[in-house]
Design an enzyme around this catalytic site. Structure first.
Site, PDB file in Angstrom:
ATOM      1  N   TRP A 180      26.086  54.767  36.488  1.00 35.31           N
ATOM      2  CA  TRP A 180      25.997  53.625  37.410  1.00 35.31           C
ATOM      3  C   TRP A 180      26.101  54.160  38.826  1.00 35.31           C
ATOM      4  O   TRP A 180      27.005  54.941  39.132  1.00 35.31           O
ATOM      5  CB  TRP A 180      27.113  52.607  37.164  1.00 35.31           C
ATOM      6  CG  TRP A 180      27.145  51.596  38.284  1.00 35.31           C
ATOM      7  CD1 TRP A 180      26.197  50.639  38.530  1.00 35.31           C
ATOM      8  CD2 TRP A 180      28.110  51.496  39.337  1.00 35.31           C
ATOM      9  NE1 TRP A 180      26.532  49.941  39.679  1.00 35.31           N
ATOM     10  CE2 TRP A 180      27.689  50.443  40.183  1.00 35.31           C
ATOM     11  CE3 TRP A 180      29.288  52.188  39.642  1.00 35.31           C
ATOM     12  CZ2 TRP A 180      28.406  50.064  41.316  1.00 35.31           C
ATOM     13  CZ3 TRP A 180      30.006  51.814  40.781  1.00 35.31           C
ATOM     14  CH2 TRP A 180      29.567  50.755  41.606  1.00 35.31           C
ATOM     15  N   GLU A 221      23.112  51.722  33.900  1.00 35.51           N
ATOM     16  CA  GLU A 221      23.643  50.384  34.192  1.00 35.51           C
ATOM     17  C   GLU A 221      22.993  49.807  35.447  1.00 35.51           C
ATOM     18  O   GLU A 221      22.902  50.477  36.472  1.00 35.51           O
ATOM     19  CB  GLU A 221      25.166  50.482  34.383  1.00 35.51           C
ATOM     20  CG  GLU A 221      25.824  49.139  34.687  1.00 35.51           C
ATOM     21  CD  GLU A 221      27.359  49.234  34.771  1.00 35.51           C
ATOM     22  OE1 GLU A 221      27.899  50.358  34.768  1.00 35.51           O
ATOM     23  OE2 GLU A 221      27.998  48.160  34.857  1.00 35.51           O
ATOM     24  N   LYS A 223      22.542  46.687  38.457  1.00 37.53           N
ATOM     25  CA  LYS A 223      23.423  45.813  39.253  1.00 37.53           C
ATOM     26  C   LYS A 223      22.588  45.018  40.240  1.00 37.53           C
ATOM     27  O   LYS A 223      21.578  45.507  40.739  1.00 37.53           O
ATOM     28  CB  LYS A 223      24.468  46.657  39.973  1.00 37.53           C
ATOM     29  CG  LYS A 223      25.515  45.834  40.672  1.00 37.53           C
ATOM     30  CD  LYS A 223      26.835  46.545  40.796  1.00 37.53           C
ATOM     31  CE  LYS A 223      27.804  45.691  41.591  1.00 37.53           C
ATOM     32  NZ  LYS A 223      29.169  46.171  41.548  1.00 37.53           N
ATOM     33  N   ASP A 254      25.830  44.836  32.233  1.00 36.22           N
ATOM     34  CA  ASP A 254      27.199  44.397  32.540  1.00 36.22           C
ATOM     35  C   ASP A 254      27.056  42.923  32.903  1.00 36.22           C
ATOM     36  O   ASP A 254      26.279  42.568  33.798  1.00 36.22           O
ATOM     37  CB  ASP A 254      27.714  45.254  33.713  1.00 36.22           C
ATOM     38  CG  ASP A 254      29.089  44.846  34.206  1.00 36.22           C
ATOM     39  OD1 ASP A 254      29.335  43.637  34.363  1.00 36.22           O
ATOM     40  OD2 ASP A 254      29.908  45.743  34.471  1.00 36.22           O
ATOM     41  N   HIS A 257      26.759  41.564  36.453  1.00 33.81           N
ATOM     42  CA  HIS A 257      25.744  42.129  37.338  1.00 33.81           C
ATOM     43  C   HIS A 257      24.441  41.342  37.401  1.00 33.81           C
ATOM     44  O   HIS A 257      23.379  41.911  37.619  1.00 33.81           O
ATOM     45  CB  HIS A 257      25.447  43.581  36.924  1.00 33.81           C
ATOM     46  CG  HIS A 257      26.596  44.510  37.158  1.00 33.81           C
ATOM     47  ND1 HIS A 257      26.501  45.860  37.023  1.00 33.81           N
ATOM     48  CD2 HIS A 257      27.874  44.268  37.552  1.00 33.81           C
ATOM     49  CE1 HIS A 257      27.669  46.427  37.291  1.00 33.81           C
ATOM     50  NE2 HIS A 257      28.515  45.470  37.606  1.00 33.81           N
ATOM     51  N   HIS A 281      28.653  46.236  29.093  1.00 33.19           N
ATOM     52  CA  HIS A 281      29.963  46.157  29.716  1.00 33.19           C
ATOM     53  C   HIS A 281      30.348  44.700  29.669  1.00 33.19           C
ATOM     54  O   HIS A 281      29.674  43.863  30.290  1.00 33.19           O
ATOM     55  CB  HIS A 281      29.919  46.614  31.181  1.00 33.19           C
ATOM     56  CG  HIS A 281      30.103  48.086  31.347  1.00 33.19           C
ATOM     57  ND1 HIS A 281      30.123  48.700  32.572  1.00 33.19           N
ATOM     58  CD2 HIS A 281      30.298  49.064  30.425  1.00 33.19           C
ATOM     59  CE1 HIS A 281      30.323  50.007  32.401  1.00 33.19           C
ATOM     60  NE2 HIS A 281      30.420  50.245  31.110  1.00 33.19           N
ATOM     61  N   ASP A 289      30.901  39.481  41.082  1.00 30.81           N
ATOM     62  CA  ASP A 289      31.227  40.500  40.089  1.00 30.81           C
ATOM     63  C   ASP A 289      32.702  40.896  40.222  1.00 30.81           C
ATOM     64  O   ASP A 289      33.037  42.020  40.551  1.00 30.81           O
ATOM     65  CB  ASP A 289      30.316  41.715  40.341  1.00 30.81           C
ATOM     66  CG  ASP A 289      30.542  42.821  39.326  1.00 30.81           C
ATOM     67  OD1 ASP A 289      30.947  42.515  38.196  1.00 30.81           O
ATOM     68  OD2 ASP A 289      30.306  43.990  39.677  1.00 30.81           O
ATOM     69  N   ASP A 291      35.168  41.102  38.063  1.00 27.05           N
ATOM     70  CA  ASP A 291      35.814  41.871  36.997  1.00 27.05           C
ATOM     71  C   ASP A 291      37.178  41.324  36.592  1.00 27.05           C
ATOM     72  O   ASP A 291      38.150  42.079  36.462  1.00 27.05           O
ATOM     73  CB  ASP A 291      35.886  43.366  37.369  1.00 27.05           C
ATOM     74  CG  ASP A 291      34.508  44.028  37.296  1.00 27.05           C
ATOM     75  OD1 ASP A 291      33.935  44.046  36.203  1.00 27.05           O
ATOM     76  OD2 ASP A 291      33.998  44.490  38.339  1.00 27.05           O
ATOM     77  N   ASP A 321      34.920  46.257  30.720  1.00 30.78           N
ATOM     78  CA  ASP A 321      34.899  46.725  32.107  1.00 30.78           C
ATOM     79  C   ASP A 321      35.473  45.643  33.021  1.00 30.78           C
ATOM     80  O   ASP A 321      34.739  44.804  33.528  1.00 30.78           O
ATOM     81  CB  ASP A 321      33.461  47.071  32.526  1.00 30.78           C
ATOM     82  CG  ASP A 321      33.400  47.596  33.963  1.00 30.78           C
ATOM     83  OD1 ASP A 321      34.453  47.956  34.511  1.00 30.78           O
ATOM     84  OD2 ASP A 321      32.284  47.641  34.535  1.00 30.78           O
TER      85      ASP A 321
HETATM   86  C1  RNT Z   1      30.474  48.500  38.827  1.00 32.26           C
HETATM   87  C2  RNT Z   1      30.111  48.765  37.417  1.00 32.26           C
HETATM   88  C3  RNT Z   1      30.734  49.982  36.801  1.00 32.26           C
HETATM   89  C4  RNT Z   1      32.199  50.146  37.137  1.00 32.26           C
HETATM   90  C5  RNT Z   1      32.915  51.203  36.344  1.00 32.26           C
HETATM   91  C6  RNT Z   1      34.215  51.586  36.941  1.00 32.26           C
HETATM   92  O1  RNT Z   1      30.037  47.290  39.280  1.00 32.26           O
HETATM   93  O2  RNT Z   1      30.378  47.655  36.634  1.00 32.26           O
HETATM   94  O3  RNT Z   1      30.521  49.972  35.446  1.00 32.26           O
HETATM   95  O4  RNT Z   1      32.886  48.951  36.982  1.00 32.26           O
HETATM   96  O5  RNT Z   1      32.097  52.276  36.117  1.00 32.26           O
HETATM   97 ZN    ZN Z   2      30.126  47.890  34.520  1.00 27.97          ZN
END
Ligand code: RNT
Ligand code: ZN
Length: 415
Positions: A180, A221, A223, A254, A257, A281, A289, A291, A321
């Site tokens: 990523w 990954e 985004k 993810d 994202h 993720h 985003d 998390d 994640d």
């Molecule tokens: C960031 C991504 C990535 C990170 C990790 C720490 O937006 O989601 O995967 O969260 O690699």
């Molecule tokens: Zn991620």
């Protein structure tokens, strides 16, 4: 008859094979991210988190040494049933007595301690290059027009492939190695093409190295935006998915994202049809985003349902994640990971064949009625049985233990 047997009978009347569901769940690995334990800091830079991602909160007791992080992971693992993997980032390298190398020079030996940790706990590992929180990641990285910087990160990714291969050799594979990049622009780009072209060139260079593609699954990954990268991200959905398909890599989605009404659950079938496999993720975006800790919510369940319905348990690599620094970090892991396990169990308790047939036959009335009926089935009894079989307490008992650990361990740590 006990509660489990009664619940099982009720599910079986709807055509659900409960024992089969429990067996499948038990062998589906969920990869737990190590970075919830220390707010994504790692051990190699002591830098603050960069790359447009952020933790918020100052809950006491964050792990700041490898020993603390390992102890906290152990504490969390006690309360999470099922098959787990541990997902590491390159920034969690372990250096001995004053030794330090930069990320382009990392070697398997810097992760020997993690391999020993994993071996002793019967865990497999996944891995991630850390392309943020570093002086060379202040602007673009793999998409940089500064050749020194671009090459540095290419070399870092190559080093990470070698480390992933070492993990696979030591512990068994496949090891998912997820790339990523935070690369993007705050404001209106002058060229969207050039950085993507350089990102592509960097990926070509990384993948030109010789490695065992069965042992190491390189994932990409995507985004949509990051903090400070609001106008453009180099590794967009099309960019990473397209590159992954063309080069036989694994796309990684993810669920934080995408645009807020765009659902990863809807993308899983396409990814499996076109790429053959998919890495995920699982997180919880709240307005952005952010998390947050994963909940047992509609989208998490729908993601799991899609994995089950697509017969994707062997082709989907699921990792968590999230990073919440405002609550007990171990509890965050336990809550999030148990919710993923619950959502997967919930998905496995859907009569897959029946719902597909109802759709094919156009009986949408029964389909809707059945799906709604499933929501109030005695799910807890099956979950409780699953926990018991895994020697984990089903209810909230874990919380008392985590609070005790907080008082005895976390509260004694310096800030
Ligand atoms: C960031 C991504 C990535 C990170 C990790 C720490 O937006 O989601 O995967 O969260 O690699
Ligand atoms: Zn991620």
């Amino acid at each position: 008859m006990n509660n489990f047997t009664e619940a099982k009978n009720l599910y079986e009347q709807l055509g659900v094979h409960v024992e089969e569901a429990l067996t499948k769940l038990n062998s589906f690995p969920v990869s737990m991210h190590c970075w919830q334990g220390d707010d994504v800091i790692g051990f190699d830079q002591g830098q603050s988190l960069s790359g447009g991602i952020q933790t918020t909160g100052h809950y006491p007791g964050k792990a700041s040494t490898p020993q603390e992080l390992m102890a906290d992971i152990d504490e969390a693992l006690k309360y999470i049933p099922g098959t787990k993997k541990l997902n590491l980032h390159a920034s969690y390298a372990l250096f001995e007595d004053g030794e330090h190398v930069d990320r382009d020079q990392l070697e398997p030996k810097h992760f020997k301690g993690w391999v020993e940790f994993a071996k002793a706990r019967n865990l497999k590992l996944d891995f991630n290059p850390t392309i943020f929180s570093h002086p060379k990641a202040e602007g673009l990285t793999l998409a940089s027009n500064d050749e020194t910087i671009r090459t540095f990160w290419v070399d870092h990714c190559k080093a990470c492939i070698r480390i992933s291969e070492y993990f696979a050799n030591e512990l068994g594979g496949p090891v998912v190695m997820n790339i990523w990049i935070p690369d993007g622009l705050k404001d209106v780009p002058g060229s969207r093409f050039a950085p993507r072209q350089r990102y592509m060139q960097s990926l070509d260079e990384i993948l030109s190295m010789d490695y065992d593609h069965e042992k190491v699954k390189v994932a990409l990954e995507s985004k949509v935006f990051g903090i400070g990268m609001e106008s453009y991200t180099v590794g967009s959905g099309e960019m990473t998915f397209g590159y992954a398909i063309r080069h036989g890599l694994t796309p990684l989605m993810d669920n934080g994202h995408y645009h807020p009404t765009e659902m990863v659950s809807d993308k899983i079938s396409s990814a499996l049809l076109l790429a053959g496999e998919l890495a995920l993720h699982v997180t919880r975006p709240v307005r952005w985003d952010s998390d947050h800790v994963v909940l047992f919510d509609d989208e998490t369940r729908e993601i799991c349902k899609e994995i089950v319905r697509c017969d994707g348990l062997d082709n989907v690599y699921l990792a968590t994640d999230f990073f919440d620094a405002s609550i007990n970090r171990i509890a965050a892991w336990v809550i999030g990971l148990r919710n993923v396990q619950k959502a997967m169990l919930y998905a496995l308790l859907e009569p897959t064949e029946t719902v597909r047939k109802l759709q094919d036959e156009g009986d949408f009335t029964t389909l809707l009625a059945l799906q709604e009926e499933l929501k109030t089935m005695p799910f807890h009894e099956i979950w409780a049985e699953y926990c018991r079989r895994n020697k984990v307490e089903p209810g909230l008992a874990w919380l008392d233990s985590v609070k005790r650990y907080e008082n005895e361990q976390l509260r004694k740590r310096g800030e």
